[in-house]
Design a protein around this motif. Structure first.
Motif, PDB file in Angstrom:
ATOM      1  N   PRO A   2       3.266  11.425  -7.596  1.00  0.00           N
ATOM      2  CA  PRO A   2       3.481  12.447  -8.651  1.00  0.00           C
ATOM      3  C   PRO A   2       2.225  12.722  -9.466  1.00  0.00           C
ATOM      4  O   PRO A   2       1.933  13.875  -9.797  1.00  0.00           O
ATOM      5  CB  PRO A   2       4.594  11.838  -9.497  1.00  0.00           C
ATOM      6  CG  PRO A   2       5.308  10.911  -8.579  1.00  0.00           C
ATOM      7  CD  PRO A   2       4.259  10.339  -7.696  1.00  0.00           C
ATOM      8  N   ARG A   3       1.482  11.656  -9.783  1.00  0.00           N
ATOM      9  CA  ARG A   3       0.245  11.861 -10.545  1.00  0.00           C
ATOM     10  C   ARG A   3      -0.780  12.635  -9.732  1.00  0.00           C
ATOM     11  O   ARG A   3      -1.500  13.500 -10.267  1.00  0.00           O
ATOM     12  CB  ARG A   3      -0.321  10.496 -10.949  1.00  0.00           C
ATOM     13  CG  ARG A   3      -1.652  10.568 -11.688  1.00  0.00           C
ATOM     14  CD  ARG A   3      -2.026   9.216 -12.266  1.00  0.00           C
ATOM     15  NE  ARG A   3      -2.034   8.184 -11.255  1.00  0.00           N
ATOM     16  CZ  ARG A   3      -3.111   7.876 -10.511  1.00  0.00           C
ATOM     17  NH1 ARG A   3      -4.230   8.546 -10.677  1.00  0.00           N
ATOM     18  NH2 ARG A   3      -3.054   6.920  -9.616  1.00  0.00           N
ATOM     19  N   LEU A   4      -0.859  12.347  -8.433  1.00  0.00           N
ATOM     20  CA  LEU A   4      -1.803  13.070  -7.583  1.00  0.00           C
ATOM     21  C   LEU A   4      -1.431  14.546  -7.467  1.00  0.00           C
ATOM     22  O   LEU A   4      -2.305  15.420  -7.451  1.00  0.00           O
ATOM     23  CB  LEU A   4      -1.843  12.431  -6.192  1.00  0.00           C
ATOM     24  CG  LEU A   4      -2.321  10.976  -6.123  1.00  0.00           C
ATOM     25  CD1 LEU A   4      -2.247  10.464  -4.691  1.00  0.00           C
ATOM     26  CD2 LEU A   4      -3.725  10.835  -6.664  1.00  0.00           C
ATOM     27  N   VAL A   5      -0.122  14.826  -7.389  1.00  0.00           N
ATOM     28  CA  VAL A   5       0.325  16.223  -7.343  1.00  0.00           C
ATOM     29  C   VAL A   5      -0.073  16.947  -8.612  1.00  0.00           C
ATOM     30  O   VAL A   5      -0.585  18.086  -8.583  1.00  0.00           O
ATOM     31  CB  VAL A   5       1.846  16.290  -7.105  1.00  0.00           C
ATOM     32  CG1 VAL A   5       2.347  17.723  -7.257  1.00  0.00           C
ATOM     33  CG2 VAL A   5       2.188  15.765  -5.729  1.00  0.00           C
ATOM     34  N   ASN A   6       0.165  16.312  -9.750  1.00  0.00           N
ATOM     35  CA  ASN A   6      -0.185  16.940 -11.037  1.00  0.00           C
ATOM     36  C   ASN A   6      -1.682  17.183 -11.139  1.00  0.00           C
ATOM     37  O   ASN A   6      -2.131  18.225 -11.637  1.00  0.00           O
ATOM     38  CB  ASN A   6       0.296  16.062 -12.189  1.00  0.00           C
ATOM     39  CG  ASN A   6       1.806  16.007 -12.275  1.00  0.00           C
ATOM     40  OD1 ASN A   6       2.501  16.923 -11.824  1.00  0.00           O
ATOM     41  ND2 ASN A   6       2.340  14.930 -12.831  1.00  0.00           N
ATOM     42  N   SER A  43       0.825  -1.204   0.000  1.00  0.00           N
ATOM     43  CA  SER A  43       0.000   0.000   0.000  1.00  0.00           C
ATOM     44  C   SER A  43       0.863   1.259   0.000  1.00  0.00           C
ATOM     45  O   SER A  43       0.595   2.219  -0.736  1.00  0.00           O
ATOM     46  CB  SER A  43      -0.927   0.000   1.214  1.00  0.00           C
ATOM     47  OG  SER A  43      -1.674   1.192   1.289  1.00  0.00           O
ATOM     48  N   SER A  44       1.921   1.274   0.820  1.00  0.00           N
ATOM     49  CA  SER A  44       2.817   2.432   0.854  1.00  0.00           C
ATOM     50  C   SER A  44       3.508   2.635  -0.480  1.00  0.00           C
ATOM     51  O   SER A  44       3.646   3.769  -0.964  1.00  0.00           O
ATOM     52  CB  SER A  44       3.851   2.249   1.969  1.00  0.00           C
ATOM     53  OG  SER A  44       3.226   2.157   3.235  1.00  0.00           O
ATOM     54  N   GLU A  45       3.940   1.547  -1.100  1.00  0.00           N
ATOM     55  CA  GLU A  45       4.595   1.663  -2.401  1.00  0.00           C
ATOM     56  C   GLU A  45       3.635   2.175  -3.463  1.00  0.00           C
ATOM     57  O   GLU A  45       4.017   2.957  -4.336  1.00  0.00           O
ATOM     58  CB  GLU A  45       5.173   0.300  -2.809  1.00  0.00           C
ATOM     59  CG  GLU A  45       6.343  -0.168  -1.955  1.00  0.00           C
ATOM     60  CD  GLU A  45       7.543   0.770  -2.078  1.00  0.00           C
ATOM     61  OE1 GLU A  45       7.737   1.351  -3.155  1.00  0.00           O
ATOM     62  OE2 GLU A  45       8.273   0.924  -1.074  1.00  0.00           O
ATOM     63  N   SER A  46       2.388   1.714  -3.404  1.00  0.00           N
ATOM     64  CA  SER A  46       1.393   2.183  -4.380  1.00  0.00           C
ATOM     65  C   SER A  46       1.150   3.679  -4.244  1.00  0.00           C
ATOM     66  O   SER A  46       1.075   4.408  -5.235  1.00  0.00           O
ATOM     67  CB  SER A  46       0.074   1.414  -4.197  1.00  0.00           C
ATOM     68  OG  SER A  46       0.266   0.042  -4.408  1.00  0.00           O
TER      69      SER A  46
END
Length: 774
Positions: free
Chosen positions: A156-160, A147-150
């Protein structure tokens, strides 16, 4: 056609289009399932998808050590892999996957197919293979790591995406689809974009929505009284959303005009809003109407004062009450600071008065209390203890004090006498008891020097006003009543509570100093005939404090050995104090009225069901232990009953004659059993160095006394029957006075039988109580 009708028409068209898209997707899923079922009927070999990298290498779901041989085979067939990379399988949903036939069932094939489809339609983040998911589901640490790795891979995608959300851009109004959108509303999902005209239409009716303007190239929060006109911010009037009558006079409704009334501040969970009260005026007869206190109550608001300039949504009070129950240490000021931060976050200004909020909250609670009384919902009663209450537990909470320099307002408490008894009534009762019993402050029988009930020499001259609370709760931890302590934990305080709760007819009265309080009660009852009925209750020494007393006190007074007590601990007040002491962080700085007005029964059914299951398991375990002891000692049921009776008789005996050999022998057995019991339970009963040091001190004192008793005994018996001090404490001892009687047993063995026998009654009773509660 009006704008509103046109807007509704567009909404209907959009809904029809969305519904058609959903139907198309569902039809596609049905077709796919039909194809899979047809292929299953032809008994095809089951397929499993294997993932490959962009270079054509397999993505393994096994550890490296388990695939050494597979790597060798793979290296030998590198040309075949290269050919497969050049000519991928056209039927595979992913160009980086290959079809491998395996004798799995159809359900496994469907799971693999679903996994492959989700991989093919993913957002570029590769998910683990089905084998990896299966192994991860069996190991908690692996699941947490995955879960942490996911999350790390997706960050980065969430930031974008979060940055893209703040991009103003050039978009159409999602209401009329004609004009340029200039406002975004966070509460109008799924279509949050508005042009200037649609914003006025929508948010004239919904002024409490949180809106952002995009006129300056970025989103900026807008207060409800600001609109956008010609790409500029302009002020306007917004009304408090309250219920408005259809008619205020006999004139036609067309003669009514809405105009702004007095300005008010509306407090919601999103902070403070500056709005205007709506006012209706008739142009014909000049009649007017404006919302008063009754009107805003009908609209689910609560006034700060009767001539209000501030009103609160009742949801704010309910939320504060729930947060106070979940986090008792939360202060009113901290809660209002949170609301102030939300006010500024959404582009509004103004502060919320803590004094006005507190007063309004208590008045709202008072109304809720009166409504509960009308509905016959009595406060501070336990449903599981009705109609017959088994036990009442009483103890003091010295952490619930209040500083003298706290607010000294002479305001009358709203709930005075509801839960916390009136101070005047308690003082009158205590003085009456002390006057008749010739009490001397600090040296009398009402507590004396006993550490758990020590009385201060005078009404506290320190920085404190109230020194704490004396609390009474039932065996399920439900608060029954309380009183403010001013003289320490004197015995007159639990006596007042006992008299007040006598109408509940509890069977047991639990205290941590019962062995001291009950003789005091007998002495007082001889002087006051009206208190004689209190002796009908059974004294109950809490389990924890019984272990800190002497060995005989444990058997005579401890609630664990009281017939019919069930799994009552007598420590229920301490459990409640874990909650109340967190409230004390804030109430010690409150006014006297505010402290009294803090008041609330949740999760009782769940607690009782868990206790019932736990009691049932404990009962079965004790029965097995009883049978094991009978087998081990080769005794009958009647012999064990005789042992239990002997232990009770021994505990009831007031003194032991230490002038003869028999009395000294009995005293040696008691001391040895007590020392061994304390030593065995040293770390089980105490989790602090301070508590263990106290028990070790008692062990040293008992060892010293035992040494003197053994010396005295040895001087009175022949040499062949003398005792060795070290041997009698080292292990199981065959006492000289037992040797002539082969069937005699020592006190420790009889005590084991006594503990097991009382535990059976103890569990049976509690099981019945918990079962009846449902």
């Amino acid at each position: 056609m009006s704008d509103s009708e046109l807007q509704n028409l567009f909404l209907r068209v959009d809904n029809m289009a969305v519904q058609q898209e959903v139907n198309d997707v569902l039809q596609g899923v049905d077709d796919l399932i039909a194809v899979v079922q047809n292929e299953q009927a032809a008994a095809p070999p089951t397929m499993r998808w294997k993932k490959r990298t962009s270079d054509g290498n397999l993505i393994h779901a096994r550890p490296r050590s388990a695939r050494n041989q597979s790597n060798q085979v793979t290296a030998g067939n590198s040309s075949g892999l290269q050919q497969q990379k050049t000519h991928p399988n056209k039927n595979a949903p992913d160009s980086n996957s290959e079809v491998v036939f395996a004798p799995d069932n159809v359900d496994g094939f469907l799971r693999d197919l679903q996994q492959s489809l989700s991989d093919a339609t993913g957002d570029g983040v590769e998910s683990p293979t089905p084998q990896a998911s299966l192994s991860a589901s069996l190991n908690w640490s692996t699941r947490k790591s995955n879960s942490s790795e996911s999350w790390k891979a997706a960050r980065p995608r969430l930031v974008n995406t979060a940055l893209a959300r703040e991009n103003v851009g050039t978009r159409k109004c999602q209401q009329c689809w004609r004009n340029l959108a200039v406002v975004r509303c966070r509460d109008c999902l799924p279509r949050p974009l508005f042009c200037a005209e649609c914003d006025v239409v929508m948010h004239t009716r919904h002024p409490l929505h949180n809106r952002d303007a995009s006129t300056l190239g970025f989103f900026q929060p807008l207060p409800p009284t600001t609109t956008v006109q010609d790409m500029d911010l302009c002020q306007c009037v917004r009304y408090v959303p309250v219920e408005i009558p259809h008619q205020i006079c006999g004139c036609p409704t067309e003669a009514l005009r809405l105009k702004p009334g007095k300005a008010v501040a509306v407090i919601t969970m999103n902070g403070r809003h500056e709005l205007s009260m709506p006012e209706l005026a008739c142009e014909v007869c000049k009649a007017t109407w404006t919302a008063g206190v009754d009107g805003i109550l009908h609209s689910d608001y609560w006034p700060a004062t009767l001539n209000f300039a501030t009103i609160y949504e009742t949801d704010v009070f309910a939320s504060f009450e729930e947060m106070k129950m979940a986090a008792p240490g939360l202060s009113c000021q901290a809660f209002l600071k949170m609301l102030d931060r939300r006010t500024s976050r959404f582009g509004r200004t103004g502060k919320i008065s803590a004094d006005a909020f507190t007063k309004s909250f208590f008045e709202w609670e008072a109304v809720q209390y009166e409504m509960d009384n009308i509905c016959k919902e009595e406060p501070f009663t336990c449903p599981a203890c009705s109609p017959d209450m088994l036990a009442v537990s009483v103890d003091g909470n010295r952490k619930h004090y209040r500083f003298k320099n706290a607010s000294r307002a002479e305001e009358q408490a709203i709930f005075d006498g509801v839960f916390i008894a009136k101070d005047d009534d308690v003082t009158t009762f205590v003085n009456y008891i002390h006057t008749t019993t010739k009490h001397v402050s600090g040296r009398g029988v009402c507590g004396g020097e006993w550490s758990a009930a020590r009385e201060t020499s005078q009404k506290s001259a320190s920085k404190l006003d109230e020194e704490g609370l004396e609390l009474a709760v039932c065996r399920h931890g439900v608060l029954l009543c309380a009183l403010n302590m001013f003289r320490g934990e004197i015995f007159a305080y639990p006596l007042y509570i006992q008299q007040k709760l006598a109408n509940l007819t509890p069977t047991f009265y639990c205290m941590d100093v019962t062995c001291k309080y009950w003789p005091y009660l007998n002495q007082v009852a001889r002087s006051f005939s009206e208190l004689q009925h209190l002796l009908s209750m059974k004294p109950f020494l809490s389990v924890f404090h019984a272990k800190a007393h002497d060995y005989k006190c444990d058997v005579k007074w401890s609630g664990a050995y009281q017939e019919g007590a069930g799994l009552t601990l007598g420590e229920e007040v301490e459990q409640v104090n874990a909650f109340l002491s967190r409230i004390a962080v804030t109430t010690k700085h409150m006014s006297k009225a505010g402290r009294t007005d803090i008041k609330r029964l949740d999760n009782l059914a769940t607690s009782l069901s868990r206790r019932y299951l736990r009691t049932t398991k404990a009962l079965d375990a004790q029965k097995r232990n009883m049978e094991s002891m009978k087998t081990e000692l080769d005794v009958t049921e009647s012999q064990m009953e005789d042992w239990v009776s002997d232990v009770k008789d021994w505990a009831d005996a007031t003194t032991i004659n230490t002038t003869d050999v028999a009395g000294l022998a009995s005293r040696v057995e008691v001391l040895v059993a007590s020392i061994k019991r304390r030593s065995q339970r040293l770390y089980k009963d105490c989790d602090s160095n301070k508590g263990r040091a106290r028990i070790r001190r008692k062990i040293r004192d008992e060892r010293g006394f035992l040494s003197s008793v053994v010396e005295k005994y040895n001087r009175m018996v022949p040499t062949t029957e003398t005792l060795c001090f070290e041997n009698i404490l080292s292990g199981e001892t065959a006492w000289p006075w037992q040797l002539p009687h082969s069937d005699s047993v020592d006190l420790r063995t009889m005590r084991r039988a006594f503990d097991l026998d009382t535990s059976d009654d103890y569990s049976d009773n509690d099981s019945d109580i918990s079962d009846d509660a449902f």
